[in-house]
Write an enzyme that holds these catalytic residues in place. Structure first.
Site, PDB file in Angstrom:
ATOM      1  N   HIS A 120       0.946  -1.361  -0.069  1.00  0.00           N
ATOM      2  CA  HIS A 120       0.155   0.197   0.098  1.00  0.00           C
ATOM      3  C   HIS A 120       1.058   1.276  -0.049  1.00  0.00           C
ATOM      4  CE1 HIS A 120      -3.288  -2.871   0.946  1.00  0.00           C
ATOM      5  NE2 HIS A 120      -3.896  -1.664   0.656  1.00  0.00           N
ATOM      6  N   HIS A 161       1.307  -3.716   9.378  1.00  0.00           N
ATOM      7  CA  HIS A 161       2.628  -3.720   8.848  1.00  0.00           C
ATOM      8  C   HIS A 161       3.605  -3.055  10.086  1.00  0.00           C
ATOM      9  CE1 HIS A 161       2.725  -4.702   4.628  1.00  0.00           C
ATOM     10  NE2 HIS A 161       1.533  -3.949   4.381  1.00  0.00           N
TER      11      HIS A 161
END
Length: 319
Positions: A120, A161
């Site tokens: 992303h 993440h």
């Protein structure tokens, strides 16, 4: 040492959410989910379609190259590093993992996908700065970096993440944006050379993931890589067809441009969902090989339709 830094930075970002279960916590959950959505497939497709069908074809090609470049490199690095997500790390068990599974954001089905670098962050780092650079205005370039930072923070806040994943991902994405803009500004005719380089990297990534899967590694990103390879192949083929035979103009009155995007996007979503339903009906018990093949075909169809099919139609009907 790296994990201690990651833990501290994650705790700092998640501190913004306040007390678990509070009203403010629920608001920040929604806010950061919305930030993550800015780099989900649906949003990115819509953004590219708006430029390609209604605003500026050339800008759309810069965006596509930045996206393909970022995604291809990201998949290859992930498969080489194979870093698992923080919610699978016992040392991060005291931190939040925000579970979401809806049409906009999915943080649930990530157990077997690798974490480093953040896809992303890398895709956002490529797409938004590309637009900022092409605008030629400092305020838009600054805004593009703000959006990148928000996406980076959202991935950390949601607990999917490590901060270092997002930092490296964003850096690679921004580097891709600067490279694409520099190369194409100097020689726009090199765009298809860059497209085919990205296609080759995606193919190499798919081969590597197949090898890893065959030796027992938990790789669930194979279908996604196949889809991206299909999208790239179909999109590149469609762009070649469009440039040689169609040559549509993005001009026209505002309502026609809006209709191009709305109708075109609706048909793309119909292909995306309808063809999947057809494949599922034909072969309900799909293995990973069938899922990869069908996914690649489905997304190649989307690429060809978006790049050439729909432009040929709306040019023909003078929309």
């Amino acid at each position: 040492m790296i994990y201690r830094i990651d833990h501290f930075l994650t705790r700092t970002v998640q501190w913004l959410g306040g007390t678990e279960g509070s009203v403010w916590n629920k608001i920040t959950d929604v806010f950061f989910a919305a930030c993550t959505f800015m780099c989900e497939e649906m949003f990115i497709l819509a953004l590219v379609f708006v430029f390609y069908w209604a605003l500026n074809k050339k800008t759309a090609q810069y965006m596509l190259l930045s996206m393909f470049g970022a995604v291809s490199v990201n998949g290859l690095v992930k498969s080489c590093v194979m870093r698992y997500r923080p919610f699978l790390n016992p040392d991060f068990a005291d931190l939040r993992y925000v579970r979401m599974d809806n049409v906009f954001v999915d943080t649930v089905h990530l157990e077997n996908s690798f974490s480093f670098p953040s896809g992303h962050s890398q895709t956002t780092g490529a797409m938004f700065p590309t637009l900022g650079l092409l605008s030629g205005r400092k305020k838009y370039l600054i805004l593009s970096f703000v959006l990148v930072v928000l996406v980076m923070m959202s991935r950390v806040y949601l607990g999917v993440h490590y901060p270092t994943d997002t930092i490296v991902g964003a850096a690679l994405g921004i580097g891709t944006a600067f490279l694409v803009v520099k190369v194409l500004n100097r020689d726009y005719s090199k765009r298809f050379m860059l497209y085919f380089i990205c296609l080759g990297i995606l193919a190499a990534t798919l081969i590597l993931e197949i090898i890893l899967y065959s030796v027992g590694k938990d790789i669930n990103s194979l279908p996604d890589t196949a889809k991206m390879l299909g999208t790239a192949a179909g999109g590149i083929g469609g762009l070649l067809i469009e440039e040689k035979y169609i040559k549509f103009d993005v001009g026209g009155v505002w309502w026609k441009r809006v209709l191009r995007v709305v109708i075109g996007f609706a048909v793309v979503m119909g292909i995306r969902l309808g063809v999947k339903a057809l494949f599922d009906a034909v072969m309900p018990e799909q293995g990973i090989a069938a899922e990869c093949v069908f996914g690649a075909i489905r997304y190649a169809m989307i690429g060809v339709f978006a790049a050439a099919g729909w432009p040929a139609i709306f040019k023909k009907i003078k929309l």
